[in-house]
Design a protein around this motif. Structure first.
Motif, PDB file in Angstrom:
ATOM      1  N   GLU A  99      37.308  37.994  33.721  1.00 24.07           N
ATOM      2  CA  GLU A  99      35.985  37.421  33.989  1.00 24.07           C
ATOM      3  C   GLU A  99      34.894  38.495  33.884  1.00 24.07           C
ATOM      4  OE1 GLU A  99      33.634  34.109  34.666  1.00 24.07           O
ATOM      5  OE2 GLU A  99      35.836  34.127  34.603  1.00 24.07           O
TER       6      GLU A  99
ATOM      7  N   HIS B  74      36.786  35.145  42.364  1.00 27.38           N
ATOM      8  CA  HIS B  74      38.237  35.135  42.518  1.00 27.38           C
ATOM      9  C   HIS B  74      38.695  35.639  43.886  1.00 27.38           C
ATOM     10  CE1 HIS B  74      38.982  33.977  38.339  1.00 27.38           C
ATOM     11  NE2 HIS B  74      37.989  34.806  38.004  1.00 27.38           N
TER      12      HIS B  74
ATOM     13  N   GLU C   8      47.434  38.523  40.701  1.00 26.35           N
ATOM     14  CA  GLU C   8      46.965  37.577  39.699  1.00 26.35           C
ATOM     15  C   GLU C   8      45.451  37.403  39.774  1.00 26.35           C
ATOM     16  OE1 GLU C   8      48.006  33.018  38.202  1.00 26.35           O
ATOM     17  OE2 GLU C   8      49.156  33.965  39.828  1.00 26.35           O
ATOM     18  N   ARG C   9      44.906  37.417  40.983  1.00 25.82           N
ATOM     19  CA  ARG C   9      43.454  37.289  41.152  1.00 25.82           C
ATOM     20  C   ARG C   9      42.729  38.521  40.592  1.00 25.82           C
ATOM     21  NH1 ARG C   9      41.256  33.796  45.373  1.00 25.82           N
ATOM     22  NH2 ARG C   9      42.855  32.376  46.147  1.00 25.82           N
TER      23      ARG C   9
ATOM     24  N   ALA D 151      42.759  38.157  36.824  1.00 25.81           N
ATOM     25  CA  ALA D 151      41.794  37.144  36.387  1.00 25.81           C
ATOM     26  C   ALA D 151      40.366  37.652  36.526  1.00 25.81           C
ATOM     27  CB  ALA D 151      41.994  35.868  37.200  1.00 25.81           C
ATOM     28  N   THR D 152      40.128  38.469  37.532  1.00 27.46           N
ATOM     29  CA  THR D 152      38.797  39.034  37.733  1.00 27.46           C
ATOM     30  C   THR D 152      38.441  39.979  36.590  1.00 27.46           C
ATOM     31  OG1 THR D 152      38.971  38.860  40.130  1.00 27.46           O
ATOM     32  CG2 THR D 152      37.373  40.425  39.271  1.00 27.46           C
TER      33      THR D 152
END
Length: 522
Positions: free
Chosen positions: A412, A377, A404-405, A408-409
């Motif tokens: 994940e 990401h 946002e990254r 999302a990380t």
């Protein structure tokens, strides 16, 4: 016109018009002046006869090739003149064409002059033979060979002079940083070829003139030259000296060209990052030193690549490239970014019950999976702190969606941890649990330390806050917590799934921070 432009203009005229013209004119004048010393008397009479006949065809054959060649040179030089002297400049294609022609000008100019000379010689001799069929064949052969050699002399003189002037006055201004290889590769005379040309012009041609002079003075025929070499010691000596001078010239040129070809091939391979390339030059002169320098350069580049690769394993490769491509000193700059801080639960207790080798094995596999998630990401791992990870989004590579990254990380990372735990359980190892805290704000990114030992890192309240938020995970029994600053930057569909955990006064801070949680199982 500025002084620099004046010099270029004079050089342009010299290279493309004056030198080629003077080379042919000087050679023609000198050839006519010395003709009586090298040509049979019967043939000299033909010169007077041709002047009396005033044959138009002969005049055309003699002089027409030169204005034609001059016109060709004029057209050839137009892109160069426009590139050098036009105030409006040129487009990229025109500039590339001009640079290419500048590099190849000496060879092109000299070849055109040589072709014009030889065509003129051939047509003129044929016309004279047609006008005077009773002329001795020896005279026709003699003049053909001599004037053909004079053309070679004119070529060598023009090539050497234009090459020197081009390197001295034109190329330094057009290629101030070098880079001629892009335009000259594979289209220039080799060292052996140049040596042969200059040997023929400076050694073979003068000896040929002397031979013709001796033949004229002894009333011998050039057709009997083979017998003379066998019967006359003088001609034998001339033949032997010609052979050895040729052998010396070619062997010397080969001794230069072979190692230079090795070096050229080696540098091409080094450019392709084949740093194990080496050259073997068995010479104690400058070429040997150059070969050693190339080998040392290859070794240095290989070492640098190893250091770069090792550096890229210690820090994020993008950070490595950022640091290597810029000069850095102590200090940094303030940026807006998101910090993700993760930590394993009860890892201290786990470590006490296992061997250090096993702990290291578990940690390395864990870090690998977490690193994969972070790099996927666009984040970079600033550091590993024991079993904790500090990841940054938004610097040193700027990104608008860093919050946002980071979010999302986190998802994940939990996904990768679940898969890793499945493998650990199948191997009889302990299942791992982690907490993740995310905070967004201003931080300082740069170098801290001393002048001779510094570290590229991120510091500031934002980093501390992310660490404190992660510390709440265990007490709140949550896997992912984030601050209000981060939540406000997330899409609405994600914010609607966040759960408020209230306000908390984090350690080391006087103000309270609104904390939100997100179930990683959703």
């Amino acid at each position: 016109m500025k002084s620099g432009r004046k010099v270029q203009f004079i050089a342009f005229l010299l290279i493309y018009f004056i030198v080629p013209f003077c080379a042919c004119l000087f050679t023609l004048i000198f050839a006519n002046y010395t003709a009586s010393a090298f040509l049979p008397t019967k043939f000299l009479g033909l010169f007077e006869a041709t002047q009396v006949t005033k044959d138009i065809t002969l005049g055309i054959f003699t002089w027409a090739p030169f204005p034609i060649i001059t016109l060709i040179l004029f057209v050839y030089s137009l892109p160069i003149a426009k590139f050098l002297f036009s105030s409006k400049g040129c487009n990229f294609i025109s500039e590339e064409r001009a640079r290419h022609r500048i590099v190849h000008s000496p060879l092109t100019i000299s070849l055109l002059g040589f072709v014009g000379w030889e065509i003129s010689n051939f047509l003129s001799v044929c016309r004279i033979d047609n006008l005077f069929p009773e002329a001795p064949h020896q005279s026709i052969i003699t003049v053909s060979i001599l004037f053909a050699f004079w053309g070679l002399f004119a070529f060598a003189f023009s090539y050497a002079t234009t090459t020197y002037l081009n390197k001295l006055l034109i190329i330094p201004s057009v290629f101030p940083e070098g880079g001629l290889g892009k335009y000259a590769h594979g289209k220039q005379f080799s060292i052996v070829t140049k040596q042969f040309i200059f040997w023929a012009a400076s050694t073979l041609f003068p000896i040929v003139l002397l031979i013709f002079g001796i033949l004229l003075r002894t009333n011998q025929s050039i057709l009997n030259l083979h017998d003379l070499v066998h019967n006359d010691v003088l001609f034998e000596v001339i033949a032997i000296m010609l052979f050895f001078s040729f052998a010396f010239a070619m062997s010397f040129a080969s001794s230069l060209q072979h190692p230079l070809n090795q070096i050229e091939k080696a540098t091409e391979l080094i450019k392709e990052q084949k740093f194990d390339t080496r050259v073997k030059i068995f010479s104690s002169d400058e070429l040997g030193l150059l070969g050693d320098a190339v080998n040392e350069m290859a070794e240095g580049l290989a070492e640098r690549e190893r250091i770069k690769d090792t550096f890229g394993r210690i820090v994020d490769p993008r950070v490595r490239d950022y640091l290597l491509s810029n000069e850095h000193s102590l200090g940094g700059k303030v940026v807006e970014a998101s910090i993700l801080f993760s930590d394993l639960r009860d890892f201290t207790t786990l470590s006490e019950k296992r061997k250090p080798e096993e702990v290291l094995y578990i940690l390395n596999r864990y870090f690998q999976e977490m690193s994969n998630a972070i790099e996927m990401h666009g984040g970079f791992i600033n550091k590993f702190i024991g079993d904790a990870i500090l990841a940054v989004f938004g610097t040193p590579m700027p990104m608008n969606d860093h919050a946002e990254r980071a979010f999302a990380t986190a998802l994940e990372m939990q996904k990768n941890l679940d898969a890793l735990n499945t493998k650990f359980l199948s191997e009889g190892l302990t299942e791992l649990k982690m907490g993740i805290g995310i905070h967004t704000g201003s931080l300082l990114v740069g170098n801290i330390g001393s002048a001779n030992r510094m570290e590229f890192t991120v510091i500031g309240d934002t980093v501390n806050t992310a660490s404190r938020v992660e510390g709440l995970c265990k007490g709140l029994k949550k896997n992912l917590l984030l601050t209000e600053n981060t939540s406000l930057l997330l899409p609405e569909e994600i914010r609607s799934k966040l759960q408020s955990e209230g306000e908390y006064e984090l350690k080391g801070r006087e103000t309270k921070e609104k904390i939100y949680s997100y179930s990683l199982g959703e």
